[in-house]
Design an enzyme around this catalytic site. Structure first.
Site, PDB file in Angstrom:
ATOM      1  N   SER A   1     -30.333   9.204  80.066  1.00 33.79           N
ATOM      2  CA  SER A   1     -28.906   9.537  79.953  1.00 33.79           C
ATOM      3  C   SER A   1     -28.437  10.432  81.089  1.00 33.79           C
ATOM      4  O   SER A   1     -27.246  10.444  81.404  1.00 33.79           O
ATOM      5  CB  SER A   1     -28.613  10.215  78.616  1.00 33.79           C
ATOM      6  OG  SER A   1     -28.720   9.263  77.598  1.00 33.79           O
TER       7      SER A   1
ATOM      8  N   HIS B   1     -32.564   5.586  69.033  1.00 27.62           N
ATOM      9  CA  HIS B   1     -33.929   6.111  69.172  1.00 27.62           C
ATOM     10  C   HIS B   1     -34.639   6.114  67.822  1.00 27.62           C
ATOM     11  O   HIS B   1     -35.835   5.869  67.740  1.00 27.62           O
ATOM     12  CB  HIS B   1     -33.902   7.549  69.717  1.00 27.62           C
ATOM     13  CG  HIS B   1     -33.701   7.635  71.199  1.00 27.62           C
ATOM     14  ND1 HIS B   1     -34.655   7.236  72.099  1.00 27.62           N
ATOM     15  CD2 HIS B   1     -32.652   8.091  71.939  1.00 27.62           C
ATOM     16  CE1 HIS B   1     -34.196   7.435  73.342  1.00 27.62           C
ATOM     17  NE2 HIS B   1     -32.979   7.938  73.264  1.00 27.62           N
TER      18      HIS B   1
HETATM   19 ZN    ZN Z   1     -31.435   8.261  74.786  1.00 26.23          ZN
END
Ligand code: ZN
Length: 467
Positions: free
Chosen positions: A97, A275
């Site tokens: 990210s 996730h």
């Molecule tokens: Zn992530």
């Protein structure tokens, strides 16, 4: 070849479009050219982890089964193209990210973990910083902690996303460049060694720490709003499951001014659900994002001098709609789930439960076999914990004590996957291209097959920066 073709097409379309606008405008009024082409307000929405399977899944999740057709979503209405997400060469094809956000904020490829610095760790200008220099107000609204990778890569610079305290410090120490910050993260702002909240108040900010206070913000006065220790609660567990849309509404009215504003909105927890391979949470986070986009549709209608761009930094979890060779996906069950699987697992781990009691906690009927599977997961958790507790102190120091709740959490998610026939291929990020959506002024320049860095470059050029 394809890219070249897209570029030519976009350039031609743009030239044609601008030419028409200019002719019309000059004949009617004398508005300077820049005000015609440049949106006054720019709202960049990043849905962290939202690959195309998430918007597809959301469409079927929201489908009204009593009608003959499948209803379109706010996403379907504004889809313009796809973006590649790969980071700098040294980090391979799969971005994290931080590198993803740096590509979107600064228009450069960097290594995974980098916060608006290049591969040589040199700080790079971001669209938020540039907008501020152009006299615009700036804001950031996220559901993670406000010093998490994505917001940080718009506001500041750091060689590593892990330097949470240093990133929070830099929001002040590098000169405040944000008029509004809403999200989580007390832990990083109120510390033993430094109280950044007091420093913000000294810098003439108003500080709020609960959602109710959002509706009573003093206009004109910059604001820091932190509503949780770290990230905000998951949408399914939050007192307001649509907290992103609520904060976005407040931000747009707070930031409105004659020079316009740049606002970053991040649906941070789509990624966390990915996730966790947690489809119930993923759809709840998508629902908050959809409400946010529906609000922004209305905002653009009332404020046509606004551009809204939505994309993702990457996809997470390798979500698939249908799995295991079966041609079915059954999201209806997800509407019955009123708490996150993590919270449900905590309740289920407490004591021995009957099939009925399990059904009551989950808010859907479980079969005898499913109840047994959940009980077995719990026993497995107890067994592993006992094993750990019988180890020597040195052996224990090398590992974490197994948690019964964690075993239950996994079992609850697998039960939901099996009922809905949802598939996951990874607990991490995947490298597939992500969708781009845009609406409002100049939205059409975001169409086609783009790279994540193109998005920042286009925003920079709309903000008058020469490349
Ligand atoms: Zn992530």
């Amino acid at each position: 070849m394809n890219k070249l073709f897209t570029c030519i097409t976009i350039t031609l379309a743009l030239t044609a479009c601008n030419a028409t606008v200019k002719t019309n405008t000059t004949s009617i009024t004398n508005i300077p050219e820049t005000s015609v082409e440049t949106p006054k307000n720019i709202i960049m929405v990043v849905a962290d982890g939202m690959g195309p399977a998430y918007t597809t899944a959301y469409r079927y999740f929201k489908d009204d089964k009593t009608t003959a057709h499948i209803e379109e979503t706010v996403f379907d209405r504004h889809l313009l193209g796809l973006s590649s997400t790969y980071p700098a060469r040294e980090s391979g094809y799969i971005t994290d990210s931080a590198a993803g956000a740096t590509a979107l904020s600064a228009g450069i490829k960097t290594y995974n973990g980098a916060i608006a610095v290049d591969v040589n760790k040199k700080p790079v200008n971001t669209v938020l910083q540039w907008a501020k220099k152009q006299g615009k107000k700036t804001g950031v609204v996220v559901t993670s902690q406000v010093n998490h990778a994505t917001p940080a890569a718009y506001i500041t610079h750091n060689e590593s996303r892990e330097n949470y305290n240093a990133i929070a410090d830099s929001y002040l120490d590098n000169g405040i460049n944000t008029d509004l910050i809403l999200g989580g993260g007390w832990k990083y702002f109120i510390r033993e060694d430094r109280n950044l909240v007091s420093e913000y108040i000294q810098a003439d900010f108003q500080y709020i720490d609960n959602y109710q206070a959002i509706s009573q913000l003093a206009p004109q006065k910059p604001v820091l709003g932190l509503f949780a220790e770290v990230g905000l609660p998951a949408a399914l567990d939050d007192s307001n499951p649509h907290r992103l849309s609520m904060m976005t509404k407040a931000a747009t009215s707070h930031l409105a001014n004659d020079n316009g504003f740049f606002l970053l909105v991040e649906a941070s927890q789509v990624d966390w659900a990915g996730h966790g391979n947690d489809i119930a949470s993923a759809m709840a986070e998508m629902d908050d994002l959809a409400k946010t986009m529906e609000y922004l549709e209305l905002y653009v209608k009332n404020n046509p001098d606004t551009l809204v761009v939505l994309t993702a930094d990457h996809s997470t979890g390798g979500l698939t709609v249908a799995a295991n060779g079966k041609y079915i996906w059954q999201p209806a069950l997800l509407h019955q789930i009123k708490k996150s699987p993590k919270t449900l697992a905590k309740q289920l781990a407490k004591s021995d439960l009957t099939q009925n009691e399990i059904s009551t906690i989950l808010n859907f009927e479980v079969s005898k076999l499913e109840a047994q599977q959940l009980q077995q997961a719990k026993y497995k958790g107890f067994e592993q914990r006992e094993k750990y507790r019988n180890l020597s102190k040195t052996a224990q120091a090398k590992m974490k004590e197994p948690s019964v709740e964690k075993f239950m959490h996994k079992a609850v998610k697998r039960l939901i996957d099996s009922r809905t026939n949802t598939g996951w291929t990874s607990g991490g990020h995947t490298g597939i291209d992500v969708p781009i959506y845009a609406l409002g002024k100049q939205h059409d320049i975001f169409s086609g097959q783009l790279d994540n860095t193109d998005i920042a470059e286009k925003l920079f050029s709309l903000l008058g920066k020469k490349q």
